[in-house]
Design a protein around this motif. Structure first.
Motif, PDB file in Angstrom:
ATOM      1  N   ARG A 371       0.666  -1.125   0.085  1.00  0.00           N
ATOM      2  CA  ARG A 371      -0.136  -0.073  -0.035  1.00  0.00           C
ATOM      3  C   ARG A 371       0.886   1.264   0.151  1.00  0.00           C
ATOM      4  NH1 ARG A 371      -5.200   0.084   1.558  1.00  0.00           N
ATOM      5  NH2 ARG A 371      -6.134  -2.193   2.189  1.00  0.00           N
ATOM      6  N   LYS A 372       1.679   1.093   0.875  1.00  0.00           N
ATOM      7  CA  LYS A 372       2.731   2.391   1.130  1.00  0.00           C
ATOM      8  C   LYS A 372       3.396   2.577  -0.421  1.00  0.00           C
ATOM      9  CE  LYS A 372       5.693   4.698   4.337  1.00  0.00           C
ATOM     10  NZ  LYS A 372       5.990   4.758   5.701  1.00  0.00           N
ATOM     11  N   ALA A 373       3.785   1.548  -1.126  1.00  0.00           N
ATOM     12  CA  ALA A 373       4.419   1.798  -2.260  1.00  0.00           C
ATOM     13  C   ALA A 373       3.626   2.202  -3.280  1.00  0.00           C
ATOM     14  CB  ALA A 373       4.981   0.369  -2.812  1.00  0.00           C
ATOM     15  N   VAL A 374       2.411   1.813  -3.581  1.00  0.00           N
ATOM     16  CA  VAL A 374       1.590   2.506  -4.321  1.00  0.00           C
ATOM     17  C   VAL A 374       1.322   3.881  -4.008  1.00  0.00           C
ATOM     18  CG1 VAL A 374      -0.925   2.451  -5.270  1.00  0.00           C
ATOM     19  CG2 VAL A 374       0.350   0.175  -4.620  1.00  0.00           C
ATOM     20  N   ARG A 375       1.173   4.170  -2.682  1.00  0.00           N
ATOM     21  CA  ARG A 375       0.907   5.591  -2.319  1.00  0.00           C
ATOM     22  C   ARG A 375       2.079   6.445  -2.925  1.00  0.00           C
ATOM     23  NH1 ARG A 375      -3.231   7.424   2.229  1.00  0.00           N
ATOM     24  NH2 ARG A 375      -4.332   5.625   1.351  1.00  0.00           N
ATOM     25  N   ALA A 376       3.273   5.908  -2.738  1.00  0.00           N
ATOM     26  CA  ALA A 376       4.582   6.632  -2.935  1.00  0.00           C
ATOM     27  C   ALA A 376       4.536   6.995  -4.621  1.00  0.00           C
ATOM     28  CB  ALA A 376       5.655   5.788  -2.716  1.00  0.00           C
ATOM     29  N   ILE A 377       3.886   6.080  -5.291  1.00  0.00           N
ATOM     30  CA  ILE A 377       3.947   6.107  -6.922  1.00  0.00           C
ATOM     31  C   ILE A 377       3.007   7.613  -7.249  1.00  0.00           C
ATOM     32  CG2 ILE A 377       3.184   5.508  -9.082  1.00  0.00           C
ATOM     33  CD1 ILE A 377       3.689   2.585  -7.743  1.00  0.00           C
ATOM     34  N   GLY A 378       2.155   7.774  -6.059  1.00  0.00           N
ATOM     35  CA  GLY A 378       0.962   8.826  -6.383  1.00  0.00           C
ATOM     36  C   GLY A 378       1.787  10.117  -5.760  1.00  0.00           C
ATOM     37  N   ILE A 399      -3.297  -1.383 -11.400  1.00  0.00           N
ATOM     38  CA  ILE A 399      -4.897  -1.623 -11.256  1.00  0.00           C
ATOM     39  C   ILE A 399      -5.243  -2.923 -12.240  1.00  0.00           C
ATOM     40  CG2 ILE A 399      -7.072  -0.886 -12.031  1.00  0.00           C
ATOM     41  CD1 ILE A 399      -6.174   1.931 -11.090  1.00  0.00           C
ATOM     42  N   GLN A 400      -4.508  -3.193 -13.120  1.00  0.00           N
ATOM     43  CA  GLN A 400      -4.764  -4.433 -14.141  1.00  0.00           C
ATOM     44  C   GLN A 400      -4.596  -5.594 -13.256  1.00  0.00           C
ATOM     45  OE1 GLN A 400      -6.199  -4.161 -16.766  1.00  0.00           O
ATOM     46  NE2 GLN A 400      -6.242  -2.084 -16.976  1.00  0.00           N
ATOM     47  N   THR A 401      -3.534  -5.566 -12.262  1.00  0.00           N
ATOM     48  CA  THR A 401      -3.281  -6.887 -11.674  1.00  0.00           C
ATOM     49  C   THR A 401      -4.475  -7.178 -10.897  1.00  0.00           C
ATOM     50  OG1 THR A 401      -2.735  -5.581  -9.498  1.00  0.00           O
ATOM     51  CG2 THR A 401      -0.974  -6.028 -10.979  1.00  0.00           C
ATOM     52  N   LYS A 402      -5.544  -6.525 -10.538  1.00  0.00           N
ATOM     53  CA  LYS A 402      -6.787  -6.618  -9.764  1.00  0.00           C
ATOM     54  C   LYS A 402      -6.635  -6.988  -8.463  1.00  0.00           C
ATOM     55  CE  LYS A 402      -9.243  -6.517 -13.686  1.00  0.00           C
ATOM     56  NZ  LYS A 402     -10.001  -5.250 -13.995  1.00  0.00           N
ATOM     57  N   VAL A 403      -5.361  -7.110  -7.775  1.00  0.00           N
ATOM     58  CA  VAL A 403      -5.372  -7.247  -6.583  1.00  0.00           C
ATOM     59  C   VAL A 403      -5.910  -6.157  -5.565  1.00  0.00           C
ATOM     60  CG1 VAL A 403      -3.796  -7.542  -4.530  1.00  0.00           C
ATOM     61  CG2 VAL A 403      -3.064  -8.109  -6.727  1.00  0.00           C
ATOM     62  N   ASN A 404      -6.997  -6.617  -4.817  1.00  0.00           N
ATOM     63  CA  ASN A 404      -7.769  -5.705  -4.351  1.00  0.00           C
ATOM     64  C   ASN A 404      -7.322  -4.544  -3.844  1.00  0.00           C
ATOM     65  OD1 ASN A 404      -9.433  -5.059  -1.890  1.00  0.00           O
ATOM     66  ND2 ASN A 404     -11.061  -5.937  -3.267  1.00  0.00           N
ATOM     67  N   TYR A 405      -6.414  -4.733  -2.649  1.00  0.00           N
ATOM     68  CA  TYR A 405      -5.983  -3.618  -1.919  1.00  0.00           C
ATOM     69  C   TYR A 405      -4.964  -2.508  -2.634  1.00  0.00           C
ATOM     70  CZ  TYR A 405      -2.215  -6.770  -1.252  1.00  0.00           C
ATOM     71  OH  TYR A 405      -1.185  -7.714  -1.046  1.00  0.00           O
ATOM     72  N   VAL A 406      -4.133  -3.233  -3.978  1.00  0.00           N
ATOM     73  CA  VAL A 406      -3.614  -2.253  -4.756  1.00  0.00           C
ATOM     74  C   VAL A 406      -4.377  -1.633  -5.563  1.00  0.00           C
ATOM     75  CG1 VAL A 406      -2.227  -2.251  -6.865  1.00  0.00           C
ATOM     76  CG2 VAL A 406      -1.847  -4.139  -4.837  1.00  0.00           C
ATOM     77  N   VAL A 407      -5.506  -2.123  -6.091  1.00  0.00           N
ATOM     78  CA  VAL A 407      -6.572  -1.266  -6.905  1.00  0.00           C
ATOM     79  C   VAL A 407      -7.046  -0.243  -6.078  1.00  0.00           C
ATOM     80  CG1 VAL A 407      -8.770  -1.354  -7.978  1.00  0.00           C
ATOM     81  CG2 VAL A 407      -7.114  -3.308  -8.183  1.00  0.00           C
ATOM     82  N   GLN A 408      -7.524  -0.396  -4.715  1.00  0.00           N
ATOM     83  CA  GLN A 408      -8.022   0.684  -3.793  1.00  0.00           C
ATOM     84  C   GLN A 408      -7.171   1.761  -3.623  1.00  0.00           C
ATOM     85  OE1 GLN A 408     -11.123  -0.557  -1.295  1.00  0.00           O
ATOM     86  NE2 GLN A 408     -10.569  -2.786  -1.538  1.00  0.00           N
ATOM     87  N   GLU A 409      -5.751   1.335  -3.197  1.00  0.00           N
ATOM     88  CA  GLU A 409      -4.867   2.399  -2.959  1.00  0.00           C
ATOM     89  C   GLU A 409      -4.572   3.074  -4.250  1.00  0.00           C
ATOM     90  OE1 GLU A 409      -3.352   3.730   0.213  1.00  0.00           O
ATOM     91  OE2 GLU A 409      -4.065   1.741   0.408  1.00  0.00           O
ATOM     92  N   ALA A 410      -4.665   2.544  -5.216  1.00  0.00           N
ATOM     93  CA  ALA A 410      -4.186   3.156  -6.604  1.00  0.00           C
ATOM     94  C   ALA A 410      -5.415   4.391  -6.893  1.00  0.00           C
ATOM     95  CB  ALA A 410      -4.264   2.383  -7.818  1.00  0.00           C
ATOM     96  N   ILE A 411      -6.357   4.012  -6.675  1.00  0.00           N
ATOM     97  CA  ILE A 411      -7.585   4.971  -6.846  1.00  0.00           C
ATOM     98  C   ILE A 411      -7.487   6.155  -5.877  1.00  0.00           C
ATOM     99  CG2 ILE A 411     -10.188   5.128  -6.634  1.00  0.00           C
ATOM    100  CD1 ILE A 411     -10.357   2.648  -8.151  1.00  0.00           C
ATOM    101  N   VAL A 412      -7.104   5.953  -4.667  1.00  0.00           N
ATOM    102  CA  VAL A 412      -6.848   6.894  -3.800  1.00  0.00           C
ATOM    103  C   VAL A 412      -5.839   7.896  -4.263  1.00  0.00           C
ATOM    104  CG1 VAL A 412      -6.292   7.477  -1.731  1.00  0.00           C
ATOM    105  CG2 VAL A 412      -7.791   5.582  -1.877  1.00  0.00           C
TER     106      VAL A 412
END
Lengths: 949, 458
Positions: A371-378, A399-412
């Motif tokens: 999660r933190k990594a995804v947030r870091a990308i943002g 988002i394409q990986t469809k891993v639930n928490y990755v998708v959610q974090e990416a959208i945020v």
């Protein structure tokens, strides 16, 4: 040797058996028994009942047995104080033993026994041991003073141990020096005012010499102590730095970090133009990187500190990005910290590498880390504009990986990217919408709803999407409910025709079926807006949003500076000041970085300012600061200040300092202006505030009634002006004026509640100002202020607060807090409130002074349209404490020679030229002489106001 | 400072508890329990309320379900620093704003001291030596302040044998050594044969992209010295440090070009406390009086011109949803006359692997289901050689949407040279008081390069 057998006895009659064994004649058996007792003690059994029997074993020449008995004593003496006395004799005898190891052991143990009666007996042996010929005994005795101080501070002072301890700083043995420094530092912490350590260039030199010779631990004590010293100028700072830098190659990480602390602190004093400054910056990077090859726990401590250092001086590690790349086997706490630092170091130069890494991390196992990594990308996208596109495409991949928490974090984070770069990446909305169903976390749902609402016009089925959320409205969290309400209202304003039903539905859900007041209120507001004026509604709801800032999680600057002073310690690990986690008085003293010296100030040019924090970013950090200030105000002003101001001032200083920083940055002022100015008048208490305050406020209440009539017994009072309009302060309107009555200054305030909510918990705080004005009592609003109610308060002021030159001179920055928020405003006070009653100079003195002040300090002013004769002017001025010393008539003009004195002891001499005979010329001419010419302008203004009213 | 030190076993039972400061357990409550209760009640209450801290740590850290999220835990305004050695927990407890780095350094030191006295840190060894441990804790931590903790010095007076027999001279020798400038070495050491061993131990770390691009590489090295020297020998250590060589080469430009090639750029180094740091800072010379026996003289880090002993070339192909084809080539990149040892390549496999077929040219390869990896071991391999493994991995079909994370391929090896290029140029020994000279000392130097984290992404 198998001591483990002692742990296994769990028989019932154990205590009695042990008792018998302890009293055995055989030495071996005794020792065995004591070992068993200690083992029981360790596993948590209560063996205090054996106290007398164990103490009986104390007198032995077997050192091992003796140590065991001592260990027992340390644990149980407190519970059996009377019995513990039995041991005193042996202790005293041991302190005289020819073997230094035994002498030290005795004095060490005695200090650990916290029984008053034993403590009394400790003094004499301790005195001897402090002067013992053997360094081992002295170094033990030095620590013992700290122990004794912990038990009975008064005793230590009375017995003069502190002086002996100070002498030990000059001891020939480095370890004695180190322990003495450690003990003194700890004692000094509980007496912040006392000058125990008395650091001066000579003692610093001694410490620096000992630094080269003592153990690694001693070096830490000494470096930590050095960090508390403030060198007198940049040259001294540099020479200390030069002698501390070799420590950066020490194998012990704590030595390295403590050295870094000293350097980071003293660097503050060095000019950035200096070659040495650059050298030092270069020298700091490699040791910090080396800390990352230590054991993981130390890596963690190091990383937490590096996080602070990177915020304070980003230039040190800007080229070292790679070392913060996460390793597969790093413990999770190291990984998370590294990630944080990577984002801080991300820049256009290295962003490609960083992104590649972050993408890699986003596929790891640990959910928090991913999660933190995804947030870091943002965050990279927001920080480095050039990378935004790449970041967005990386996020889409994820988002394409469809891993639930990755998708959610990416959208945020994509929501934040939209906020930062509006109308740029909206093409990805379709992809986001595909994942609507998988969102189960409130934050992600709220983010998605925001996106749909914000871009409703580009999403064909926006109404369907939002409607789908509406079904389970009551099960959603507040965050989502609020967002959904706003989102649907936005949709309605954009596509009114087809969504009327939907908006009706959500408004009724929010207003009628919800218990949440926030949601209900927002619902009603929208409803009212939409029903009365849809155009206005559009303007409000669809208003252009301010761009979001780059760095949202920076540590607030004053806290950062304080934490830099605590490098290596727990405070720097928690990123909290010690007061937040240390109980009691210890460590509450606020530390701050030394101010820049005057010479370096001029060198501070805009382009050398740290690149990471251009002034434009400042305001974004402030809100958090505001909250902090609110807390502080709460803390410091909550209890009524009944004690005299002097005792509280040390506590309040911290708050004032913080407030100062806050206000400065809020007003866009330069906080550097403190050290270099030569106009810092010492705050002289002209009026004892504690005495003047109650009378003053009482009187002014009385005078308030009569001031309209024009009484002569007080100086001129300007009508109240609005200082803080209700618009800016969430409904609180403040108007006020300043008065001076019989020697006391007060601020007459009128607080009006124009909000719909009751206001309570008022408090007030001033920023440092030119004349040290400060509230002499807390702001007393006795009852809660209900809507539309107004209260009048007279706040007594003293002039003993901290002094800082303001621009303009009579500027006063005020923070007022209530239950709603903290508000800031600034106002100008008329200078005449500072004119003191004993401002009349005698003639001789006046003449001499007038001559004495150089002519360039003279300032000429004209007061226009003021048809007054000399008598009227004199009496008017006198009531405001401007005294006429002499009067002369020259060629039909009246010359008045006048004097006045300010609260801080500055005299101002004046020559006022009045032309009574000439009605066509109503102008008065004023010339002022003062040693501090800055005040002249304001004195002139005071003249003008007094004479014209 | 440190308020207390506890040692726990993996179950959370206390093996050692030493309290230095009262603030870590509520003392008021403590004495109340004791004064109001007889021995039996006291026993039932579990002894002392100091146990607050002890229990809090057990509940919140040792018995916590989650893995450790931070090595420093704050429970009820009390901070716990913890490190774990095998299944033993060491925890230092404090209520003050202590120097956190110092506390961890101390805990490591404590482990070193214990290991030097009784070997491995295990529950059994700790129970067997608890009296000794208490004695040590009394000596090396006074009121929470770390004191001299060099085993060389400690062993002279903490012996568990009693020290009755010491003469006055011996006693003062001990105390002056414990507190002295050279706290790590005692006087009067004598050897018939003066001998020293230098080990240059390096671990080479690599992170490489699938395309063979070096993402990050560094060597962290240690120079470990074993000295068996008489008296108080003054030593001077020299290596091919670029800065030193360039400084020396100033006079003869010829030499600079010749030796310049072999010199290495050291990013940073740290030294044992016996090394005179100010001398290193000013002259960059490493001089010291060594402790007796084994110690770590210096640590260093280099990032430039690293010799990467192995290159891993991975090829992973997903054949449909149920099959993976993996081919990995390793190439050795050093002199053909040298031999690398203990080579191990670890190729991770997905969690839903059902079967693996492996073919390798050299060594042995096995699929280890419990580790989710194919482990390929080669005993020896000379320089400039190449070897290959190919594997077919069959997968169970799953509905797990999550893609396989493809952890990197990691490698272990040992090579008989220093990947950083570091060379020991000299180690000179001077002992003016005793009659042996530098020539009489027998010196041994050995280089060992090991893999640190040596990973290639696939």
């Amino acid at each position: 040797m198998t001591d483990s057998k002692y742990f296994t006895t769990t028989k019932k009659g154990e205590i009695f058996e042990l008792k018998a064994e302890l009293n055995s004649d055989k030495k071996e058996k005794k020792k065995e028994a004591v070992k068993k007792v200690i083992a029981s003690m360790t596993v948590g059994k209560d063996v205090s009942a054996l106290f007398p029997d164990v103490v009986n074993c104390m007198q032995t020449d077997n050192l091992e047995l003796k140590k065991l008995v001592y260990l027992y004593l340390m644990n149980y003496a407190k519970s059996q104080p009377d019995m513990a006395i039995m041991a005193v004799n042996t202790f005293v005898k041991d302190c005289e033993d020819p073997n230094p190891l035994i002498r030290a052991l005795a004095v060490r143990t005695m200090g650990c026994i916290r029984v008053d009666k034993i403590t009394e007996y400790l003094c004499e042996p301790l005195r001897k041991c402090l002067k013992d010929e053997d360094p081992y005994v002295r170094k033990t005795a030095a620590v013992c003073v700290a122990k004794l101080h912990d038990i009975n501070a008064q005793l230590v002072e009375d017995q003069g141990f502190l002086d002996t301890l100070k002498d030990l700083i000059s001891d020939s043995n480095p370890m004695v020096v180190a322990n003495a420094v450690a003990a003194l530092s700890e004692i000094a912490e509980s007496h912040p005012s006392s000058n125990l350590l008395d650091l001066n260039p000579q003692s610093i030199n001694k410490l620096l010499t000992a630094l080269n010779e003592c153990t690694e631990w001693g070096q830490i004590f000494i470096l930590d102590c050095l960090a508390n010293y403030t060198p007198k100028d940049d040259r001294e700072a540099q020479s200390i730095c030069e002698r501390v830098t070799p420590r950066l190659s020490h194998a012990n990480s704590a030595v390295v970090l403590s050295a870094v602390k000293v350097l980071m602190k003293f660097m503050e004093m060095l000019s950035k133009d200096l070659d040495y400054y650059g050298t030092l910056l270069k020298k700091l990077a490699p040791p910090l990187v080396t800390l990352l090859s230590a054991e993981p726990e130390l890596q963690y401590v190091a990383l937490r500190n590096i996080n602070l250092i990177v915020q304070k001086r980003p230039e040190i590690l800007k080229h070292e990005m790679k070392v913060f790349f996460v390793k597969y086997n790093d413990p999770i706490y190291v990984k998370l910290e590294k990630l944080d630092i990577m984002i801080r170091l991300a820049s256009q130069a290295n962003i490609a590498q960083v992104l590649a890494e972050l993408k890699e991390y986003a596929t790891e196992v640990d959910v928090d880390f991913v999660r933190k990594a995804v947030r870091a990308i943002g965050r990279c996208a927001i920080k480095v504009e050039q990378s935004a596109e790449r970041c967005v495409s990386t996020l889409l991949d994820l988002i394409q990986t469809k891993v639930n928490y990755v998708v959610q974090e990416a959208i945020v984070v994509i929501k934040d990217i939209f906020r930062k770069y509006p109308n740029k990446y909206e093409s990805v909305i379709a992809t986001l919408c595909e994942n609507l169903d998988s969102l189960d976390e409130p934050e992600a749902r709220a983010a998605m709803i925001w996106i749909v609402g914000e871009y409703a016009e580009r999403i064909d089925n926006a109404d369907e999407l939002l409607e789908s959320f509406l079904e389970g409205f009551h099960d959603e969290s507040t965050q989502v409910q609020l967002q959904l309400l706003t989102g649907i209202v936005k949709l309605f304003l954009k596509k009114p025709t087809e969504t009327q039903e939907l908006v009706q539905q959500v408004l009724s859900l929010a207003t009628q079926d919800s218990d949440n007041p926030d949601l209900r209120d927002r619902g009603y507001i929208y409803w009212r807006l939409l029903s009365t004026d849809p155009v206005a509604a559009k303007e409000v709801v669809l208003a252009e949003k301010p761009l979001i800032s780059e760095e949202t999680d920076l540590i607030e600057p004053t806290l950062l500076d304080e934490l830099i002073c605590y490098i290596g310690t727990l405070a720097s690990v928690y990123h909290k000041p010690p007061s937040a986690f240390v109980e009691g008085g210890r460590g509450v003293v606020h530390k701050s970085l030394p101010p820049r010296t005057a010479s370096s100030e001029s060198a501070e040019s805009p382009e050398t300012a740290p690149a990471g924090a251009p002034p434009g970013e400042q305001p974004d950090v402030i809100p958090a600061q505001g909250d902090l200030l609110g807390d502080l105000l709460n803390l410091d002003l909550g209890p009524p200040v009944s004690s005299p101001p002097l005792t509280t001032s040390s506590v309040q200083m911290g708050a004032v300092d913080l407030l100062g920083g806050g206000l400065d940055s809020l007003m866009g002022d330069e906080p550097e202006g403190i050290g270099g100015t030569n106009f810092v008048a010492p705050p002289t208490a002209a009026v004892p505030a504690s005495l003047g305050a109650p009378i003053g406020s009482g009187l002014s209440d009385l005078f308030d009634l009569t001031s309209g009539v024009g009484t002569l017994s007080g100086s001129y009072v300007a009508p109240k002006a609005v200082w803080l309009p209700a618009m800016k302060a969430k409904g609180l309107e403040i108007s006020g004026t300043f008065t001076r009555q019989v020697g006391s200054i007060s601020m007459d305030l009128q607080l009006t509640n124009k909000a719909l909510q009751v206001m309570t918990d008022f408090a007030i705080q001033f920023n440092r100002n030119s004349f040290g004005l400060a509230p002499a009592a807390p702001l007393q609003v006795h009852a809660p202020l209900s809507p539309n109610q107004t209260v009048e308060i007279s706040l007594p002021l003293s002039t003993v607060g901290s002094v800082m030159k303001m621009e303009p001179l009579n500027n006063l920055q005020v923070a007022v807090k209530n239950n709603i928020d903290v508000f800031y405003f600034s106002t100008l006070y008329p200078l005449h409130i500072l004119f003191v009653e004993d401002g009349k100079m005698d003639r001789q003195m006046f003449l001499a002074t007038w001559k004495d002040i150089p002519n360039e300090n003279e300032a000429q002013f004209q007061i226009r349209d003021c048809p007054l004769n000399a008598e009227a002017a004199t009496s008017k001025l006198q009531s405001s404490n401007i005294f006429t010393v002499a009067k002369r008539n020259v060629e039909g003009q009246d010359m008045l020679y006048q004097s006045l004195k300010l609260t801080n002891g500055i005299w101002v001499l004046a020559e006022l030229r009045v032309q009574p005979g000439n009605p066509s010329c109503t102008d008065l001419e004023l010339s002022l002489k003062c040693r501090a010419p800055e005040v002249s302008q304001h004195v002139y203004q005071a003249y003008e106001t007094i004479l014209k009213n | 400072m440190i308020g207390g030190l506890f040692i726990y076993n993996h179950k959370g039972e206390v093996l050692i508890s030493r309290v230095y400061r009262d603030d870590i357990g509520s003392q008021a409550a403590d004495s109340a329990v004791f004064s109001s209760s007889g021995p039996f009640l006291g026993e039932r209450l579990g002894g002392s309320v100091r146990r607050n801290a002890v229990d809090a740590f057990r509940v919140n850290v040792i018995h916590a379900r989650q893995q450790v999220r931070s090595p420093v835990t704050n429970i009820a305004r009390t901070s716990f620093f913890h490190v774990k050695r095998s299944n033993i927990w060491l925890a230092a407890v404090t209520k003050q704003n202590v120097n956190a780095a110092m506390v961890f350094e101390f805990l490591y030191k404590m482990c070193d001291v214990m290991a030097a006295y009784f070997g491995k840190i295990s529950e059994e060894n700790i129970k067997n030596n608890f009296v000794l441990i208490y004695e040590l804790l009394d000596e090396i931590l006074d009121f929470g302040y770390p004191q001299n903790s060099e085993t060389g010095a400690l062993k002279t007076f903490i012996t568990q044998q009693g020290i009755k027999s010491q003469t006055k001279e011996e006693q003062s020798q001990i105390t002056s050594q414990v507190t002295g400038q050279i706290g790590w070495r005692r006087e009067g050491i004598k050897y018939r044969r003066n001998e020293l061993f230098l080990d240059v131990l390096e671990s080479v770390n690599l992170l490489m992209s699938p395309q063979g691009q070096v993402l990050s590489a560094h060597v962290s090295g240690r120079v470990v010295m074993k000295s068996y020297l008489s008296g108080m020998p003054e030593c001077k250590f020299g290596m091919n440090d670029k800065i030193v060589i360039e400084k020396q080469g100033k006079g003869t430009a010829d030499e600079t070009s010749k030796s310049g090639k072999q010199s290495i750029a050291i990013d940073d180094c740290t030294f044992h406390q016996c090394v005179r740091l100010s001398k290193f800072d000013s002259e960059r010379s490493i001089s010291f009086i060594p402790p007796d026996g084994e110690f770590e003289l210096m640590r260093y880090r280099t990032t430039k011109d690293i010799i990467l002993p192995f290159r891993v070339i991975p090829l992973v192909r997903e054949v449909g949803r149920t099959k993976l084809e993996v081919k990995v080539v390793i190439k050795s990149n050093f002199k053909p006359s040298l031999l690398a040892q203990k080579i191990e390549v670890r190729i991770p496999t997905p969690l839903n692997t059902s079967g693996v077929q492996v073919i390798c040219m050299k060594g042995k390869a096995k699929y280890k289901a419990s580790e989710n990896a194919i482990v390929w071991k080669i005993k020896r391999m000379a320089g400039m050689k190449e070897s290959q493994i190919s594997a077919e991995i069959e997968l169970l079909p799953t509905n797990d949407k999550k893609k396989w994370a493809r952890p990197p391929i990691s490698m272990n090896f040992e090579v008989p040279f220093a990947p950083s290029g570091l060379k020991v140029r000299y180690l000179k020994v001077f002992e003016p008081k005793l009659n042996y000279s530098d020539h009489d000392v027998i010196k041994w130097v050995r280089y060992i390069g090991r893999s640190g984290i040596y990973e290639t992404r696939c």
